[in-house]
Design a protein around this motif. Structure first.
Motif, mmCIF file in Angstrom:
data_model
loop_
_atom_site.group_PDB
_atom_site.id
_atom_site.type_symbol
_atom_site.label_atom_id
_atom_site.label_comp_id
_atom_site.label_asym_id
_atom_site.label_seq_id
_atom_site.Cartn_x
_atom_site.Cartn_y
_atom_site.Cartn_z
ATOM 1 N N THR A 48 0.917 -1.576 -0.167
ATOM 2 C CA THR A 48 -0.552 0.058 -0.384
ATOM 3 C C THR A 48 0.781 1.240 0.614
ATOM 4 O O THR A 48 0.419 2.757 -0.492
ATOM 5 C CB THR A 48 -1.583 -0.273 1.440
ATOM 6 N N ARG A 49 2.275 1.251 0.962
ATOM 7 C CA ARG A 49 2.908 2.544 1.132
ATOM 8 C C ARG A 49 3.684 2.203 -0.603
ATOM 9 O O ARG A 49 3.430 3.956 -1.209
ATOM 10 C CB ARG A 49 3.972 1.893 1.705
ATOM 11 N N HIS A 98 1.022 4.381 -3.072
ATOM 12 C CA HIS A 98 1.155 5.862 -2.638
ATOM 13 C C HIS A 98 2.188 6.282 -2.964
ATOM 14 O O HIS A 98 2.283 8.422 -3.389
ATOM 15 C CB HIS A 98 0.461 5.620 -1.486
#
Length: 147
Positions: A124-125, A128
């Motif tokens: 997820t990081r 992003h």
């Protein structure tokens, strides 16, 4: 053919157990007939990711991967122009000389295995940090927040 991500296999030490396991995951996900074909996909895709990913996410991902895979990722110099997911797939296809369909298959197989090793929070990081279109490459919906 891309050469910076591959070296002559005969002169290398045997792979670590962790890298062998990663190759088996990729071989299974990609339905590749040989471990060598899985290795080729891993090296090609991780080299491409290494040209796109920077910062703490790059370091943290390298820590999650077996040493051989981490080297392929981190030896790459990040490009000055971030690529969308679609442009990433086209870049890999151009560098490898493979079709876009084959390249997309390779990316999906490698990113599935990488996601399993890195875990959902790190992925997820990473998503992003990257431009649009990468979520689908990692097998996730590319949803944008509502206005």
């Amino acid at each position: 053919m891309i050469t910076e991500a591959r070296g002559p296999r005969g002169s290398q030490q045997p792979y670590s157990t962790g890298y062998e396991q990663l190759l088996e995951m990729v071989r299974y996900e990609g339905a590749y007939p040989t471990r060598e074909r899985a290795d080729e996909a891993v090296r090609l895709v991780l080299a491409g990711l290494g040209r796109q990913l920077t910062g703490d996410e790059r370091v943290d991902l390298a820590r999650c991967l077996p040493l051989e895979a981490a080297r392929v990722l981190t030896v790459q110099i990040p490009g000055s122009q971030p690529l969308t997911g679609w442009d990433f797939a086209k870049d890999i296809a151009t560098r490898s000389g493979a079709s876009l369909a084959t390249t997309r298959w390779d990316i999906g197989a490698v990113f599935t295995a990488v996601s399993a090793q890195a875990g959902p929070l790190l992925i997820t990081r990473i998503l992003h940090r990257l431009p649009t279109g990468w979520a689908l490459l990692f097998g996730r919906a590319g949803l944008t927040p509502a206005a």
